[in-house]
Scaffold this motif. Structure first.
Motif, PDB file in Angstrom:
ATOM      1  N   THR A 306      67.946  69.556  41.518  1.00 43.73           N
ATOM      2  CA  THR A 306      68.965  70.596  41.699  1.00 43.73           C
ATOM      3  C   THR A 306      69.062  71.407  40.409  1.00 43.73           C
ATOM      4  OG1 THR A 306      70.170  69.037  43.085  1.00 43.73           O
ATOM      5  CG2 THR A 306      71.331  71.035  42.456  1.00 43.73           C
ATOM      6  N   TYR A 307      69.060  70.705  39.294  1.00 44.38           N
ATOM      7  CA  TYR A 307      69.091  71.378  37.979  1.00 44.38           C
ATOM      8  C   TYR A 307      67.860  72.277  37.809  1.00 44.38           C
ATOM      9  CZ  TYR A 307      67.903  71.500  32.944  1.00 44.38           C
ATOM     10  OH  TYR A 307      67.502  71.874  31.685  1.00 44.38           O
ATOM     11  N   LYS A 308      66.708  71.765  38.171  1.00 42.21           N
ATOM     12  CA  LYS A 308      65.462  72.538  38.021  1.00 42.21           C
ATOM     13  C   LYS A 308      65.520  73.833  38.841  1.00 42.21           C
ATOM     14  CE  LYS A 308      60.445  72.013  38.513  1.00 42.21           C
ATOM     15  NZ  LYS A 308      59.364  71.118  38.948  1.00 42.21           N
ATOM     16  N   ALA A 309      66.059  73.734  40.055  1.00 39.95           N
ATOM     17  CA  ALA A 309      66.082  74.903  40.936  1.00 39.95           C
ATOM     18  C   ALA A 309      67.178  75.893  40.551  1.00 39.95           C
ATOM     19  CB  ALA A 309      66.284  74.437  42.383  1.00 39.95           C
ATOM     20  N   ASP A 310      68.268  75.418  39.969  1.00 42.54           N
ATOM     21  CA  ASP A 310      69.459  76.259  39.824  1.00 42.54           C
ATOM     22  C   ASP A 310      69.732  76.751  38.403  1.00 42.54           C
ATOM     23  OD1 ASP A 310      71.689  77.264  41.461  1.00 42.54           O
ATOM     24  OD2 ASP A 310      72.901  76.205  39.975  1.00 42.54           O
ATOM     25  N   ALA A 311      69.230  76.028  37.394  1.00 42.59           N
ATOM     26  CA  ALA A 311      69.574  76.400  36.009  1.00 42.59           C
ATOM     27  C   ALA A 311      68.800  77.634  35.577  1.00 42.59           C
ATOM     28  CB  ALA A 311      69.291  75.242  35.072  1.00 42.59           C
ATOM     29  N   ARG A 312      69.403  78.377  34.640  1.00 36.96           N
ATOM     30  CA  ARG A 312      68.712  79.536  34.066  1.00 36.96           C
ATOM     31  C   ARG A 312      67.740  79.049  32.990  1.00 36.96           C
ATOM     32  NH1 ARG A 312      74.170  83.033  33.342  1.00 36.96           N
ATOM     33  NH2 ARG A 312      74.461  83.539  35.536  1.00 36.96           N
ATOM     34  N   ARG A 316      70.197  73.665  28.965  1.00 38.01           N
ATOM     35  CA  ARG A 316      70.140  72.207  29.056  1.00 38.01           C
ATOM     36  C   ARG A 316      71.040  71.802  30.204  1.00 38.01           C
ATOM     37  NH1 ARG A 316      68.192  69.018  24.462  1.00 38.01           N
ATOM     38  NH2 ARG A 316      68.956  67.131  25.447  1.00 38.01           N
ATOM     39  N   LEU A 317      70.878  70.569  30.667  1.00 42.18           N
ATOM     40  CA  LEU A 317      71.659  70.148  31.824  1.00 42.18           C
ATOM     41  C   LEU A 317      73.168  70.339  31.592  1.00 42.18           C
ATOM     42  CD1 LEU A 317      70.528  67.416  34.139  1.00 42.18           C
ATOM     43  CD2 LEU A 317      72.962  67.712  33.800  1.00 42.18           C
ATOM     44  N   SER A 318      73.629  70.034  30.353  1.00 38.82           N
ATOM     45  CA  SER A 318      75.070  70.194  30.064  1.00 38.82           C
ATOM     46  C   SER A 318      75.471  71.674  30.101  1.00 38.82           C
ATOM     47  CB  SER A 318      75.410  69.586  28.703  1.00 38.82           C
ATOM     48  OG  SER A 318      74.604  70.148  27.695  1.00 38.82           O
ATOM     49  N   ASP A 319      74.581  72.574  29.639  1.00 40.04           N
ATOM     50  CA  ASP A 319      74.892  74.016  29.689  1.00 40.04           C
ATOM     51  C   ASP A 319      75.017  74.479  31.137  1.00 40.04           C
ATOM     52  OD1 ASP A 319      74.488  74.026  26.924  1.00 40.04           O
ATOM     53  OD2 ASP A 319      72.366  74.499  27.149  1.00 40.04           O
ATOM     54  N   TRP A 320      74.127  73.962  31.976  1.00 44.37           N
ATOM     55  CA  TRP A 320      74.136  74.338  33.389  1.00 44.37           C
ATOM     56  C   TRP A 320      75.450  73.911  34.053  1.00 44.37           C
ATOM     57  CZ3 TRP A 320      72.922  70.439  37.431  1.00 44.37           C
ATOM     58  CH2 TRP A 320      72.926  70.979  38.710  1.00 44.37           C
ATOM     59  N   VAL A 321      75.873  72.664  33.801  1.00 40.32           N
ATOM     60  CA  VAL A 321      77.117  72.179  34.395  1.00 40.32           C
ATOM     61  C   VAL A 321      78.305  72.973  33.857  1.00 40.32           C
ATOM     62  CG1 VAL A 321      78.646  70.197  34.693  1.00 40.32           C
ATOM     63  CG2 VAL A 321      76.181  69.853  34.721  1.00 40.32           C
ATOM     64  N   GLU A 322      78.248  73.274  32.561  1.00 42.66           N
ATOM     65  CA  GLU A 322      79.329  74.053  31.924  1.00 42.66           C
ATOM     66  C   GLU A 322      79.464  75.415  32.617  1.00 42.66           C
ATOM     67  OE1 GLU A 322      80.922  72.823  29.211  1.00 42.66           O
ATOM     68  OE2 GLU A 322      82.129  74.600  28.745  1.00 42.66           O
ATOM     69  N   ARG A 323      78.324  76.026  32.958  1.00 46.65           N
ATOM     70  CA  ARG A 323      78.358  77.361  33.565  1.00 46.65           C
ATOM     71  C   ARG A 323      78.864  77.313  35.012  1.00 46.65           C
ATOM     72  NH1 ARG A 323      74.672  79.979  36.603  1.00 46.65           N
ATOM     73  NH2 ARG A 323      72.919  78.657  36.024  1.00 46.65           N
ATOM     74  N   ILE A 324      78.321  76.345  35.788  1.00 46.28           N
ATOM     75  CA  ILE A 324      78.697  76.362  37.219  1.00 46.28           C
ATOM     76  C   ILE A 324      79.999  75.604  37.479  1.00 46.28           C
ATOM     77  CG2 ILE A 324      76.298  76.637  37.995  1.00 46.28           C
ATOM     78  CD1 ILE A 324      76.344  73.674  38.841  1.00 46.28           C
ATOM     79  N   GLY A 325      80.375  74.674  36.578  1.00 45.03           N
ATOM     80  CA  GLY A 325      81.605  73.892  36.766  1.00 45.03           C
ATOM     81  C   GLY A 325      81.330  72.628  37.570  1.00 45.03           C
ATOM     82  N   TRP A 326      82.182  71.603  37.338  1.00 48.85           N
ATOM     83  CA  TRP A 326      81.956  70.306  37.999  1.00 48.85           C
ATOM     84  C   TRP A 326      82.071  70.380  39.517  1.00 48.85           C
ATOM     85  CZ3 TRP A 326      79.312  66.718  35.854  1.00 48.85           C
ATOM     86  CH2 TRP A 326      79.308  66.572  34.474  1.00 48.85           C
ATOM     87  N   PRO A 327      83.038  71.154  40.110  1.00 46.64           N
ATOM     88  CA  PRO A 327      83.081  71.187  41.581  1.00 46.64           C
ATOM     89  C   PRO A 327      81.761  71.656  42.189  1.00 46.64           C
ATOM     90  CG  PRO A 327      85.086  72.110  40.645  1.00 46.64           C
ATOM     91  CD  PRO A 327      84.157  71.884  39.503  1.00 46.64           C
ATOM     92  N   ARG A 328      81.168  72.711  41.577  1.00 48.10           N
ATOM     93  CA  ARG A 328      79.892  73.231  42.093  1.00 48.10           C
ATOM     94  C   ARG A 328      78.759  72.231  41.849  1.00 48.10           C
ATOM     95  NH1 ARG A 328      78.544  77.051  45.049  1.00 48.10           N
ATOM     96  NH2 ARG A 328      77.345  78.429  43.700  1.00 48.10           N
ATOM     97  N   PHE A 329      78.845  71.478  40.752  1.00 51.09           N
ATOM     98  CA  PHE A 329      77.813  70.462  40.491  1.00 51.09           C
ATOM     99  C   PHE A 329      77.755  69.484  41.664  1.00 51.09           C
ATOM    100  CE2 PHE A 329      76.884  66.108  39.227  1.00 51.09           C
ATOM    101  CZ  PHE A 329      75.661  66.233  38.604  1.00 51.09           C
ATOM    102  N   PHE A 330      78.947  69.014  42.099  1.00 49.13           N
ATOM    103  CA  PHE A 330      78.963  68.038  43.197  1.00 49.13           C
ATOM    104  C   PHE A 330      78.552  68.695  44.520  1.00 49.13           C
ATOM    105  CE2 PHE A 330      81.377  65.708  40.029  1.00 49.13           C
ATOM    106  CZ  PHE A 330      80.868  64.428  40.199  1.00 49.13           C
ATOM    107  N   GLU A 331      78.950  69.953  44.713  1.00 41.64           N
ATOM    108  CA  GLU A 331      78.531  70.657  45.942  1.00 41.64           C
ATOM    109  C   GLU A 331      77.015  70.792  45.993  1.00 41.64           C
ATOM    110  OE1 GLU A 331      82.174  73.689  46.005  1.00 41.64           O
ATOM    111  OE2 GLU A 331      80.209  74.635  46.369  1.00 41.64           O
ATOM    112  N   LYS A 332      76.452  71.253  44.889  1.00 42.39           N
ATOM    113  CA  LYS A 332      75.015  71.560  44.874  1.00 42.39           C
ATOM    114  C   LYS A 332      74.151  70.298  44.941  1.00 42.39           C
ATOM    115  CE  LYS A 332      75.207  75.969  42.400  1.00 42.39           C
ATOM    116  NZ  LYS A 332      74.268  76.894  42.980  1.00 42.39           N
ATOM    117  N   THR A 333      74.572  69.249  44.260  1.00 42.01           N
ATOM    118  CA  THR A 333      73.758  68.028  44.279  1.00 42.01           C
ATOM    119  C   THR A 333      74.005  67.210  45.539  1.00 42.01           C
ATOM    120  OG1 THR A 333      75.474  66.880  43.020  1.00 42.01           O
ATOM    121  CG2 THR A 333      73.607  67.744  41.761  1.00 42.01           C
TER     122      THR A 333
END
Ligand code: SF4
Ligand code: SF4
Length: 360
Positions: A306-312, A316-333
């Motif tokens: 999910t990180y590979k497909a969605d991150a810019r 880094r994985l933490s930057d990606w979560v920081e940008r999309i937010g934890w609710p979206r992290f759980f939705e996307k994964t």
């Protein structure tokens, strides 16, 4: 007849030993004098010195716990292609240094033929750092290296290619003390029941005050059980951390059914682009299921891809979560979210040192 004078052995100081005697001669000659470096292909670093000398470092993965035959094989390869020098990176990749470009391709071919994939550089999934497990530590709840081997077999393609948004560090830890440290994705044992106490052994084996002091939530009290000095645990307070088990083995916390796996994400040690970050738990209660731990691999792969497909690029994985937010992290994964995953300890901000900078 003259007798040789014995030279007294110098005291061994603690601390990191001097690395100079072990450096590849080209690295030693050009220490601190590098002009630039690049990566001609995944798994190969190329350093050019101001003196004009060049060196190629070929990085390979191993099966982690290595027997003496494997180590001899790696050393033979180093003698043949890398002028007898190897080193291990912080994530336990093995690197062979070569000062002759003509030896790089045969070295890669030999490593690959012998089952050591070449990769782990740049934006790849590097070797998974794992804790010592049953081989060296006395408190593991699982075999960290086994879980790593199973996972690395699944992630082979991500090790030999550089196709991730940024580098990805994974780790596993075989108890909740987590000597595996911080990682983008970490697999950590999670005890779910308080320790079971063998009261017959406590008095003979444990320093009771030390065990009482060890508990982070003051759940352990001295007690007399069947007329013998022992300990008791307030199970309502116990957070099942396992900290009492190392100093007091009769407080057994490892359990085939109740010691589970949890997955944590977003940890980072470096100061590059952002400050170091602590991981957060995103999945828990996964079965400790040797020899291949498929449930663990499935969740890790879900997060990773999910990180590979969605991150810019370069997140880094933490930057990606920081940008999309934890609710979206759980939705996307697609991982289930429960209240137990929220990190709501308000004291953490002032109590945990979340930065590598010195503060006064
Ligand atoms: S994670 Fe825990 S059990 Fe595993 S090696 Fe480290 S301290 Fe020992
Ligand atoms: S497992 Fe942790 S919280 Fe529970 S009694 Fe032992 S030290 Fe205390």
């Amino acid at each position: 007849m003259a007798t040789a004078t014995a030279t007294p052995r110098r005291a061994i100081e603690s601390g990191v030993p001097d690395n100079q005697p072990f450096l590849h001669p080209t690295l030693k000659r050009n220490y601190g004098n590098w002009k630039y470096h690049d990566r001609p292909r995944p798994g190969v670093l190329h350093h050019v010195s101001h003196s004009g000398e060049e060196v190629w470092s070929v990085r390979a993965g191993t099966q982690r716990q290595m027997d003496v035959h494997t180590i001899r094989k790696l050393c033979d390869i180093a003698d043949q292609y890398a002028e007898g020098h190897v080193r291990f990176t912080i994530r336990s990749n093995i690197e062979f240094m070569v000062s002759d470009e003509g030896k790089v391709a045969p070295l890669i071919e030999t490593l690959t033929k012998n089952g050591f994939p070449v990769g782990g550089t740049g934006n790849s999934v590097s070797m998974i750092a794992h804790t010592q497990g049953w081989l060296h530590c006395d408190i593991p709840g699982t075999d960290a290296s086994g879980a790593v081997k199973a996972l690395m077999d699944d992630l082979y393609e991500e090790f030999v290619k550089e196709e991730m948004p940024n580098r990805v560090h994974l780790s596993t830890s075989c108890c909740e003390i987590n000597c595996g440290g911080q990682a983008d994705i970490a697999v950590i044992i999670q005890h779910t029941k308080p320790p079971k106490i063998n009261h017959d052994l406590v008095a003979n084996v444990c320093e009771r005050p030390a065990v009482v002091a060890r508990c982070p939530v003051a759940a352990i009290r001295p007690a007399l059980v069947n007329g013998k000095p022992s300990l008791e645990v307030d199970e309502k307070k116990c957070i099942c951390c396992g900290a009492c088990y190392p100093p007091c083995p009769p407080m057994q916390i490892n359990d085939p059914e109740h010691s589970k796996f949890a997955i944590w994400v977003g940890g980072k040690n470096s100061n590059a682009r952002g400050k170091p970050t602590f991981m957060k738990m995103v999945a828990s209660g996964l079965p400790n299921n040797p020899p291949r731990w498929p449930e663990v691999s499935e969740v890790v792969k879900k997060i990773l891809y999910t990180y590979k497909a969605d991150a810019r690029p370069w997140e880094r994985l933490s930057d990606w979560v920081e940008r999309i937010g934890w609710p979206r992290f759980f939705e996307k994964t697609g991982l289930p979210f429960t209240k137990y995953l929220i990190d709501d300890w308000r004291g953490s901000r002032s109590n945990l040192n979340a930065s590598a900078h010195i503060r006064f």
